[in-house]
Design a protein around this motif. Structure first.
Motif, PDB file in Angstrom:
ATOM      1  N   TYR A  42       0.840  -1.203   0.000  1.00 49.51           N
ATOM      2  CA  TYR A  42       0.000   0.000   0.000  1.00 49.51           C
ATOM      3  C   TYR A  42       0.875   1.253   0.000  1.00 49.51           C
ATOM      4  N   GLU A  43       1.919   1.249   0.820  1.00 55.69           N
ATOM      5  CA  GLU A  43       2.823   2.396   0.867  1.00 55.69           C
ATOM      6  C   GLU A  43       3.652   2.499  -0.413  1.00 55.69           C
ATOM      7  N   VAL A  44       4.094   1.356  -0.937  1.00 56.40           N
ATOM      8  CA  VAL A  44       4.881   1.362  -2.174  1.00 56.40           C
ATOM      9  C   VAL A  44       4.067   1.925  -3.323  1.00 56.40           C
ATOM     10  N   PHE A  45       2.819   1.514  -3.440  1.00 53.57           N
ATOM     11  CA  PHE A  45       1.972   2.027  -4.515  1.00 53.57           C
ATOM     12  C   PHE A  45       1.689   3.520  -4.332  1.00 53.57           C
ATOM     13  N   GLY A  46       1.751   3.995  -3.083  1.00 52.33           N
ATOM     14  CA  GLY A  46       1.656   5.430  -2.842  1.00 52.33           C
ATOM     15  C   GLY A  46       2.878   6.151  -3.389  1.00 52.33           C
ATOM     16  N   PHE A  47       4.078   5.564  -3.201  1.00 51.44           N
ATOM     17  CA  PHE A  47       5.298   6.121  -3.775  1.00 51.44           C
ATOM     18  C   PHE A  47       5.185   6.220  -5.297  1.00 51.44           C
ATOM     19  N   LEU A  48       4.514   5.238  -5.884  1.00 55.26           N
ATOM     20  CA  LEU A  48       4.379   5.201  -7.339  1.00 55.26           C
ATOM     21  C   LEU A  48       3.313   6.164  -7.853  1.00 55.26           C
ATOM     22  N   GLY A  49       2.613   6.837  -6.943  1.00 52.52           N
ATOM     23  CA  GLY A  49       1.639   7.849  -7.331  1.00 52.52           C
ATOM     24  C   GLY A  49       0.274   7.321  -7.716  1.00 52.52           C
ATOM     25  N   LEU A  50      -0.057   6.109  -7.297  1.00 52.81           N
ATOM     26  CA  LEU A  50      -1.371   5.559  -7.630  1.00 52.81           C
ATOM     27  C   LEU A  50      -2.451   6.182  -6.749  1.00 52.81           C
ATOM     28  N   SER A  51      -3.669   6.248  -7.271  1.00 47.94           N
ATOM     29  CA  SER A  51      -4.776   6.868  -6.544  1.00 47.94           C
ATOM     30  C   SER A  51      -5.250   5.973  -5.409  1.00 47.94           C
ATOM     31  N   ASP A  52      -5.880   6.572  -4.408  1.00 48.31           N
ATOM     32  CA  ASP A  52      -6.397   5.819  -3.267  1.00 48.31           C
ATOM     33  C   ASP A  52      -7.445   4.794  -3.688  1.00 48.31           C
ATOM     34  N   GLU A  53      -8.129   5.038  -4.794  1.00 49.79           N
ATOM     35  CA  GLU A  53      -9.195   4.130  -5.246  1.00 49.79           C
ATOM     36  C   GLU A  53      -8.662   2.761  -5.644  1.00 49.79           C
ATOM     37  N   VAL A  54      -7.431   2.713  -6.161  1.00 49.34           N
ATOM     38  CA  VAL A  54      -6.902   1.431  -6.633  1.00 49.34           C
ATOM     39  C   VAL A  54      -5.784   0.883  -5.737  1.00 49.34           C
ATOM     40  N   ARG A  55      -5.229   1.697  -4.846  1.00 48.83           N
ATOM     41  CA  ARG A  55      -4.082   1.254  -4.039  1.00 48.83           C
ATOM     42  C   ARG A  55      -4.414   0.041  -3.178  1.00 48.83           C
ATOM     43  N   MET A  56      -5.555   0.091  -2.462  1.00 48.43           N
ATOM     44  CA  MET A  56      -5.872  -0.996  -1.539  1.00 48.43           C
ATOM     45  C   MET A  56      -6.200  -2.302  -2.260  1.00 48.43           C
ATOM     46  N   PRO A  57      -7.133  -2.298  -3.242  1.00 44.39           N
ATOM     47  CA  PRO A  57      -7.397  -3.576  -3.932  1.00 44.39           C
ATOM     48  C   PRO A  57      -6.177  -4.102  -4.673  1.00 44.39           C
ATOM     49  N   GLU A 212      -9.593   1.957 -14.223  1.00 45.23           N
ATOM     50  CA  GLU A 212      -8.690   3.046 -14.560  1.00 45.23           C
ATOM     51  C   GLU A 212      -7.693   3.301 -13.429  1.00 45.23           C
ATOM     52  N   GLY A 213      -6.528   3.831 -13.789  1.00 47.88           N
ATOM     53  CA  GLY A 213      -5.544   4.237 -12.799  1.00 47.88           C
ATOM     54  C   GLY A 213      -4.589   3.153 -12.355  1.00 47.88           C
ATOM     55  N   LEU A 214      -4.652   1.969 -12.969  1.00 43.36           N
ATOM     56  CA  LEU A 214      -3.750   0.883 -12.601  1.00 43.36           C
ATOM     57  C   LEU A 214      -2.412   1.031 -13.335  1.00 43.36           C
ATOM     58  N   PRO A 215      -1.304   0.567 -12.733  1.00 43.66           N
ATOM     59  CA  PRO A 215       0.003   0.668 -13.409  1.00 43.66           C
ATOM     60  C   PRO A 215       0.057  -0.238 -14.635  1.00 43.66           C
ATOM     61  N   MET A 216       1.000   0.048 -15.527  1.00 44.01           N
ATOM     62  CA  MET A 216       1.091  -0.686 -16.784  1.00 44.01           C
ATOM     63  C   MET A 216       1.435  -2.155 -16.590  1.00 44.01           C
ATOM     64  N   ASP A 217       2.141  -2.484 -15.489  1.00 45.12           N
ATOM     65  CA  ASP A 217       2.567  -3.864 -15.280  1.00 45.12           C
ATOM     66  C   ASP A 217       1.451  -4.737 -14.706  1.00 45.12           C
ATOM     67  N   ALA A 218       0.329  -4.135 -14.340  1.00 41.53           N
ATOM     68  CA  ALA A 218      -0.728  -4.858 -13.631  1.00 41.53           C
ATOM     69  C   ALA A 218      -1.681  -5.554 -14.588  1.00 41.53           C
ATOM     70  N   ILE A 219      -2.114  -6.750 -14.190  1.00 37.99           N
ATOM     71  CA  ILE A 219      -3.248  -7.422 -14.822  1.00 37.99           C
ATOM     72  C   ILE A 219      -4.357  -7.396 -13.782  1.00 37.99           C
ATOM     73  N   GLY A 220      -5.370  -6.590 -14.025  1.00 38.10           N
ATOM     74  CA  GLY A 220      -6.390  -6.382 -13.004  1.00 38.10           C
ATOM     75  C   GLY A 220      -5.756  -5.801 -11.759  1.00 38.10           C
ATOM     76  N   TYR A 221      -6.114  -6.383 -10.604  1.00 37.27           N
ATOM     77  CA  TYR A 221      -5.575  -5.895  -9.343  1.00 37.27           C
ATOM     78  C   TYR A 221      -4.347  -6.680  -8.883  1.00 37.27           C
ATOM     79  N   VAL A 222      -3.503  -7.107  -9.811  1.00 38.99           N
ATOM     80  CA  VAL A 222      -2.252  -7.791  -9.464  1.00 38.99           C
ATOM     81  C   VAL A 222      -1.099  -7.113 -10.184  1.00 38.99           C
ATOM     82  N   SER A 223      -0.136  -6.584  -9.415  1.00 32.79           N
ATOM     83  CA  SER A 223       1.049  -5.932  -9.972  1.00 32.79           C
ATOM     84  C   SER A 223       2.172  -6.951 -10.098  1.00 32.79           C
ATOM     85  N   PHE A 224       2.613  -7.186 -11.323  1.00 32.56           N
ATOM     86  CA  PHE A 224       3.671  -8.169 -11.526  1.00 32.56           C
ATOM     87  C   PHE A 224       5.038  -7.613 -11.155  1.00 32.56           C
TER      88      PHE A 224
END
Length: 275
Positions: A42-57, A212-224
């Motif tokens: 959760y904190e790492v994805f905050g560093f990456l600038g992701l929105s609160d809507e997608v950080r937790m899932p 929307e708002g997911l990083p490019m490396d993600a498939i759905g709610y999983v960051s590779f």
């Protein structure tokens, strides 16, 4: 984030270190380590600038994917020592799967604090039982049969999927409260982590498709990217936790697991208070 910056290097070191701790926990307590993985991600994805809507899932889904190899490594280690209740795993397989799929479907709608409160109450009570060594807390001499047993499996799968954990904390609580030896509970819970993490990760991939708002490396709610940085040290250290678990006496393992549960409870209490 630029992959050549000091900021990325700090994130990578943090993930590798957290992975090492997670691997030890997986082997020692039969847990996937999600209680540690989720807040770190959760904190790492905050560093990456992701929105609160997608950080937790995204943190929960990635946690479940990371748990897959650590759970398999931990399960195989305990199974080699003959400590796993294979019959119980078979009985719980379908109910756990059903609970996981329901949890993955509800993840984007259910208020997280509700499940955090449930976990704090149940885990807190079991932490007190483990640390005190009191037997009067036991709910029965053994696990129920039939519908009661299947209900426990469904509950383990549902709460684990919603909280992004491998189910070890919850299944350990249920088994020890029903008179199962702590070493058997830890070993069997490692197998439960496999039953939860695989369908759970797949469910979160599907649930997050098109969001929307997911990083490019993600498939759905999983960051590779999160998986690649986290998994190596978990695999290396999981067997260390298995050896440590079997080197401890029953009482010492109960104390260690009780203290672990207490720390996890404090983490959830902090999350509830800070909102």
């Amino acid at each position: 984030m630029d992959f050549m910056t000091a900021e990325f290097a700090m994130v990578a070191v943090m993930l590798l270190a957290a992975g090492a701790v997670t691997g030890v926990l997986a082997g020692l307590f039969g847990v996937g380590g999600g209680a540690l993985i989720v807040p770190v991600l959760y904190e790492v994805f905050g560093f990456l600038g992701l929105s609160d809507e997608v950080r937790m899932p995204l943190a929960v889904g990635t946690s479940l994917a990371i748990i897959i190899p650590t759970s398999i490594r931990s399960y195989m280690g305990h199974r080699a020592r003959g400590a796993v209740d294979e019959a119980l795993l078979k009985s719980w397989a379908l109910p756990i799967l059903a609970g996981v799929l329901i949890g993955a479907g509800l993840a984007r709608f259910a208020p997280p604090f509700v499940f955090q409160i449930v976990f704090v109450v149940v885990a807190g009570a079991n932490a007190i039982k483990m640390i005190s060594g009191a037997k009067k807390w036991d709910l029965g001499a053994d696990l129920p049969t039939g519908a009661g047993l299947y209900s426990y499996g469904g509950l383990i799968g549902l709460l684990s999927a919603l909280m992004g954990i491998g189910g070890g904390q919850i299944s350990n609580m249920i088994m020890t409260l029903h008179g199962r030896p702590i070493h058997q509970a830890v070993a069997t819970s490692a197998g439960i982590g496999v039953l939860i993490s695989v369908p759970g990760a797949i469910g979160y991939m599907i649930a997050g498709l098109g969001q929307e708002g997911l990083p490019m490396d993600a498939i759905g709610y999983v960051s590779f990217l999160g998986m690649i940085l986290f998994v190596p040290t978990t695999i290396l250290t999981a067997n260390l936790g298995v050896k440590l678990a079997h080197s401890l006496s029953r009482r010492h393992l109960e104390l260690a697991f009780g203290l672990f549960l207490a720390l996890v409870c404090l983490r959830f209490v902090y999350a509830i208070v800070t909102g």
